[in-house]
Design a protein around this motif. Structure first.
Motif, PDB file in Angstrom:
ATOM      1  N   GLY B  98      39.367  40.466  30.252  1.00 44.75           N
ATOM      2  CA  GLY B  98      38.827  41.819  30.361  1.00 44.75           C
ATOM      3  C   GLY B  98      37.409  41.896  30.858  1.00 44.75           C
ATOM      4  O   GLY B  98      36.683  42.819  30.547  1.00 44.75           O
ATOM      5  N   GLN B  99      36.974  40.894  31.625  1.00 44.69           N
ATOM      6  CA  GLN B  99      35.590  40.921  32.080  1.00 44.69           C
ATOM      7  C   GLN B  99      35.451  41.336  33.535  1.00 44.69           C
ATOM      8  O   GLN B  99      34.376  41.685  33.973  1.00 44.69           O
ATOM      9  CB  GLN B  99      34.973  39.556  31.874  1.00 44.69           C
ATOM     10  CG  GLN B  99      35.823  38.460  32.469  1.00 44.69           C
ATOM     11  CD  GLN B  99      35.544  37.130  31.821  1.00 44.69           C
ATOM     12  OE1 GLN B  99      34.422  36.780  31.599  1.00 44.69           O
ATOM     13  NE2 GLN B  99      36.588  36.387  31.512  1.00 44.69           N
ATOM     14  N   LEU B 100      36.533  41.257  34.290  1.00 42.54           N
ATOM     15  CA  LEU B 100      36.458  41.630  35.700  1.00 42.54           C
ATOM     16  C   LEU B 100      36.719  43.124  35.834  1.00 42.54           C
ATOM     17  O   LEU B 100      37.602  43.665  35.167  1.00 42.54           O
ATOM     18  CB  LEU B 100      37.503  40.853  36.510  1.00 42.54           C
ATOM     19  CG  LEU B 100      37.404  39.329  36.434  1.00 42.54           C
ATOM     20  CD1 LEU B 100      38.539  38.680  37.206  1.00 42.54           C
ATOM     21  CD2 LEU B 100      36.070  38.841  36.946  1.00 42.54           C
ATOM     22  N   LEU B 101      35.957  43.777  36.703  1.00 37.67           N
ATOM     23  CA  LEU B 101      36.195  45.202  36.929  1.00 37.67           C
ATOM     24  C   LEU B 101      37.472  45.366  37.741  1.00 37.67           C
ATOM     25  O   LEU B 101      37.597  44.777  38.813  1.00 37.67           O
ATOM     26  CB  LEU B 101      35.023  45.831  37.684  1.00 37.67           C
ATOM     27  CG  LEU B 101      33.756  46.059  36.868  1.00 37.67           C
ATOM     28  CD1 LEU B 101      32.651  46.599  37.746  1.00 37.67           C
ATOM     29  CD2 LEU B 101      34.024  47.027  35.728  1.00 37.67           C
ATOM     30  N   PRO B 102      38.417  46.152  37.237  1.00 40.16           N
ATOM     31  CA  PRO B 102      39.729  46.217  37.893  1.00 40.16           C
ATOM     32  C   PRO B 102      39.692  46.829  39.287  1.00 40.16           C
ATOM     33  O   PRO B 102      40.577  46.571  40.086  1.00 40.16           O
ATOM     34  CB  PRO B 102      40.564  47.075  36.933  1.00 40.16           C
ATOM     35  CG  PRO B 102      39.583  47.801  36.097  1.00 40.16           C
ATOM     36  CD  PRO B 102      38.359  46.941  36.018  1.00 40.16           C
ATOM     37  N   GLU B 103      38.665  47.647  39.591  1.00 37.09           N
ATOM     38  CA  GLU B 103      38.644  48.308  40.900  1.00 37.09           C
ATOM     39  C   GLU B 103      38.092  47.411  41.998  1.00 37.09           C
ATOM     40  O   GLU B 103      38.250  47.721  43.174  1.00 37.09           O
ATOM     41  CB  GLU B 103      37.785  49.584  40.860  1.00 37.09           C
ATOM     42  CG  GLU B 103      38.279  50.652  39.915  1.00 37.09           C
ATOM     43  CD  GLU B 103      37.633  50.533  38.553  1.00 37.09           C
ATOM     44  OE1 GLU B 103      36.999  49.484  38.284  1.00 37.09           O
ATOM     45  OE2 GLU B 103      37.773  51.466  37.754  1.00 37.09           O
ATOM     46  N   LEU B 104      37.399  46.344  41.603  1.00 40.29           N
ATOM     47  CA  LEU B 104      36.722  45.526  42.604  1.00 40.29           C
ATOM     48  C   LEU B 104      37.572  44.320  42.995  1.00 40.29           C
ATOM     49  O   LEU B 104      38.153  43.674  42.135  1.00 40.29           O
ATOM     50  CB  LEU B 104      35.376  45.031  42.050  1.00 40.29           C
ATOM     51  CG  LEU B 104      34.142  45.863  42.331  1.00 40.29           C
ATOM     52  CD1 LEU B 104      34.289  47.257  41.794  1.00 40.29           C
ATOM     53  CD2 LEU B 104      32.912  45.194  41.735  1.00 40.29           C
ATOM     54  N   PRO B 105      37.631  43.994  44.290  1.00 43.83           N
ATOM     55  CA  PRO B 105      38.277  42.749  44.688  1.00 43.83           C
ATOM     56  C   PRO B 105      37.497  41.562  44.130  1.00 43.83           C
ATOM     57  O   PRO B 105      36.317  41.699  43.772  1.00 43.83           O
ATOM     58  CB  PRO B 105      38.245  42.784  46.213  1.00 43.83           C
ATOM     59  CG  PRO B 105      37.231  43.793  46.576  1.00 43.83           C
ATOM     60  CD  PRO B 105      37.143  44.758  45.445  1.00 43.83           C
ATOM     61  N   GLU B 108      33.906  40.764  45.281  1.00 40.22           N
ATOM     62  CA  GLU B 108      32.841  41.675  44.840  1.00 40.22           C
ATOM     63  C   GLU B 108      32.580  41.532  43.348  1.00 40.22           C
ATOM     64  O   GLU B 108      31.457  41.737  42.885  1.00 40.22           O
ATOM     65  CB  GLU B 108      33.194  43.117  45.210  1.00 40.22           C
ATOM     66  CG  GLU B 108      33.066  43.363  46.702  1.00 40.22           C
ATOM     67  CD  GLU B 108      33.403  44.786  47.100  1.00 40.22           C
ATOM     68  OE1 GLU B 108      33.738  45.596  46.228  1.00 40.22           O
ATOM     69  OE2 GLU B 108      33.332  45.070  48.307  1.00 40.22           O
ATOM     70  N   ARG B 144      42.681  42.034  43.807  1.00 38.87           N
ATOM     71  CA  ARG B 144      42.050  42.681  42.657  1.00 38.87           C
ATOM     72  C   ARG B 144      42.608  42.063  41.380  1.00 38.87           C
ATOM     73  O   ARG B 144      43.683  41.463  41.396  1.00 38.87           O
ATOM     74  CB  ARG B 144      42.319  44.176  42.731  1.00 38.87           C
ATOM     75  CG  ARG B 144      41.880  44.720  44.091  1.00 38.87           C
ATOM     76  CD  ARG B 144      41.449  46.125  44.051  1.00 38.87           C
ATOM     77  NE  ARG B 144      42.463  47.020  43.562  1.00 38.87           N
ATOM     78  CZ  ARG B 144      42.210  48.285  43.275  1.00 38.87           C
ATOM     79  NH1 ARG B 144      40.987  48.757  43.413  1.00 38.87           N
ATOM     80  NH2 ARG B 144      43.158  49.068  42.844  1.00 38.87           N
TER      81      ARG B 144
END
Lengths: 460, 236
Positions: B98-105, B108, B144
């Protein structure tokens, strides 16, 4: 276990995130119903004025010139009502979706634990309906509180009386029921996914690109509309035909703006993401691109209202500039006031809508936000990202709709458009939109402050 | 110069400033030092204070008493803004999920912490790309998080943590959501990348096989450090 028992289980309190989202949904429902009732009050007032018996039928059946005049007011206020239906519906839907979304994980767990999809659906239905009901009750109180604010507004040369604006208990009941049903439908449709899969995993994939044909259809239609307005034939249209054409063009524009809105927003976001100035812009634009339709829905109400206000502000100018005090001029002036009023209401709805969306994001992505803060993102950057995420679409739609209404009105009233007075009123209305939406996002940022950066590990 | 000392301790009963009962302390009399480039596993049962220790070391939580030194600077005395800046430039984080922003590839997501430090987009992206390349994950650049497996996401998270060239990487149950084999892969990548980068590594874990990747293991129980590990250095 009965659905009610499940519901009780979920409502024993002690869970902060849960109660905060409920509060958000209630606020959204309250704002939507308060504004809807206020506008309905306006319609009621014009119906009331139109005949001695205060009936809707009499308003249209009268033969005198006076009653014809009144009928126009009723029609125009109904039109404003219809205009506000769009942001109203989208706000209620997003509130219901918020109510449902927060429960995704929990309900998926319930399904895994063996709850039937029927139980899960009923539970959600109960939730959303309850919030809608509470919200509409609060909305009624707000509506009553707003009556003294509406009373001094002059239409037909005089202010409103309380009994003109009071819609009556039946209408209140109908609005409350309508609200609840709308919330039920939205919540259930939002939950379909969870009911279908107990795993309730919402995988995010790259969104499908919006096609360019939207833009082409839009441009062709605008050119055609201008062509009709400018054609020498238009001189021979009767007044009724002219009004029908104007309404037709406006309605077509709604459809078109709706068609092109998400596309334009996505195009602008893609432009900005090519070389984002900073981390906040990067995050904000990716969010917009993740779901351009959602970004559009939040500000679509403002898009329509700006478009209409652009047209009505011209009416206001013509009405105030004319020397004579004939009834036609009063009507034009009133149309201007009404347009601005509609714009203000649309701005409030959009502000609440943006605030609810952003606050919902804050809860949904608490983990990721925590991570960003850990990695050294200061809260100012995150707040800025939330502002950019809302203001970029807002700027785009305001520009596009203002340009559209200018292009359409230019052939009709070229000189009026360039008058500082006309533009000033219009600009003030648009500024109000930005201000209110800004307040909505600031409220969401306030919510974000409440989330600590030390999370809990799921296995602890 | 590159030596880092970290020591965290909580108040003992009778402290005039903040009387806290011993049983309420998450950490008590913890003294720990971490050398540059060292990898340290913190083990212990749930609720033993592992995560609190990690949060204190990373300057997220301020200890009620005691001090945390990073190259001679006491983190516990720094203000919030300074600690934020420090985390941005000195620390990398890898969490369970849960640390990666889901909207960003992916690319990024890796570049974001670098951009937070004020680096321009293009430069940040090229730095991120070199890390992707180093970890042999270039095909994932435009994917993503929703389109990746758990192991892939953790690898991206590692690249993200290391992209700012931190002096310490903190990992809180980095393999908690992975199967054994993928977990071992991720740990190998994590320790290798830290070694190449010269970063110290602190891993909080339940799993002895994860701890085995680290050069030293300490154990915690009820807020106390019960085992200082083999290659202990004394804290001053």
């Amino acid at each position: 276990m009965s659905s009610f028992a499940l519901w009780r289980l979920f409502h024993r309190g002690g869970n902060r995130g849960f109660s905060s989202t409920s509060l958000l949904a209630v606020i959204a429902f309250a704002a939507a119903s308060a504004i809807f009732l206020t506008v309905l009050g306006g319609v009621h007032a014009f119906v009331w004025r139109s005949s001695p018996s205060h009936g809707l039928v009499e308003a249209f059946s009268g033969q005198s010139a006076q009653s014809g005049e009144n009928a126009i007011y009723v029609i125009l206020s109904l039109f404003a009502c219809m205009l506000l239906l769009v942001p109203f519906a989208s706000l209620s839907a997003s509130a219901a979706r918020l109510a449902a979304a927060r429960r995704d994980a929990r309900l998926a767990a319930l399904r895994l634990a063996g709850a039937t999809s029927g139980q899960v659906s009923r539970l959600t239905a109960l939730e959303a309906a309850g919030q809608a009901l509470i919200g509409s009750l609060i909305g009624m109180v707000l509506y009553v509180a707003m009556i003294p604010l509406i009373m001094p507004l002059h239409f037909q040369g005089r202010g409103f009386a309380v009994e003109e604006l009071w819609v009556g208990p039946v209408a209140l009941l109908v609005v409350a029921v309508l609200m609840t049903v709308l919330a039920l439908i939205s919540a259930l449709s939002a939950l379909m996914r969870v009911v279908v899969t107990p795993l309730g995993v919402s995988a995010r994939v790259a969104p499908a690109a919006l096609r360019k044909w939207r833009l082409i259809v839009f441009l062709v239609a605008i050119i055609a509309a201008v062509g009709i307005m400018k054609s020498p034939l238009s001189r021979y249209f009767g007044q009724a035909v002219a009004i029908a054409i104007v309404f037709g063009v406006i309605a077509a524009c709604f459809a078109l703006v709706n068609l092109i809105g998400p596309w334009v927003i996505a195009a602008r976001a893609r432009m900005r993401i090519r070389r984002p100035r900073n981390a906040a812009t990067l995050v904000a634009m990716r969010r917009v691109l993740d779901n351009p339709k959602r970004a559009w829905r939040n500000v679509s109400g403002i898009a329509l209202a700006v478009f209409v206000a652009g047209i009505t502000s011209v009416c206001a100018y013509v009405g105030s500039a004319a020397q004579g005090s004939s009834e036609d001029m009063t009507l034009l002036r009133d149309i201007g006031t009404g347009g601005m009023l509609t714009l203000a209401f649309a701005a409030v709805l959009a502000a609440v809508s943006c605030g609810v969306m952003q606050a919902g994001n804050v809860y949904d992505q608490a983990d990721q936000y925590r991570m960003l803060v850990l990695e050294g993102a200061d809260r100012a950057t995150l707040s800025k990202a939330r502002f950019i995420e809302v203001f970029t679409p807002l700027k785009v739609v305001v520009l596009v709709s203002a340009a559209c209404s200018m292009v359409l009105m230019l052939p009709l009233l070229g000189s009026a458009m360039t008058q500082p007075l006309t533009l000033l009123g219009f600009v003030a209305g648009v500024a109000l939109c930005f201000l209110l939406v800004g307040i909505g996002v600031a409220a969401a940022n306030h919510v974000a402050k409440g989330i600590g950066i030390v999370g809990e590990r799921s296995d602890d | 110069m590159d030596y880092q000392r970290a020591a965290a301790a909580k108040t003992v009963p009778g402290d005039a400033m903040q009387p806290v009962a011993l049983s309420q302390l998450a950490l008590s009399h913890v003294s720990l030092a971490l050398a540059a480039g060292e990898s340290l596993a913190v083990m212990g049962p749930s609720g033993s204070g592992k995560s609190t220790l990690l949060h204190v070391l990373a300057g997220i939580l301020r200890p009620t008493a005691g001090s945390v030194y990073l190259r001679g600077n006491d983190l516990a005395r720094l203000g919030d803004a300074e600690r934020t800046r420090l985390r941005r430039s000195e620390f990398g984080f890898v969490f369970q999920s849960g640390q990666l922003l889901p909207e960003l590839p992916a690319i990024e997501n890796i570049a974001l912490p670098v951009m937070l430090g004020g680096t321009p987009y293009k430069q940040a992206i090229s730095m991120a790309f070199s890390w992707l390349d180093a970890l042999r994950m270039t095909p994932l650049a435009q994917r993503r998080p929703g389109e990746m497996s758990g192991g892939q996401m953790q690898r991206i998270a590692i690249a993200r943590a290391l992209c700012i060239r931190p002096s310490v990487v903190f990992a809180d149950e980095p393999t908690g959501a992975l199967d054994r084999k993928t977990g071992a892969d991720v740990m190998r990548i994590l320790t290798e990348a830290c070694t190449q980068n010269g970063s110290s590594l602190v891993v909080v874990t339940h799993d002895p096989s994860v701890a085995a990747f680290c050069s030293r293991t300490v154990r915690m129980s009820d807020g106390l450090l019960v085992d200082q590990g083999a290659s202990e250095r004394s804290a001053r």
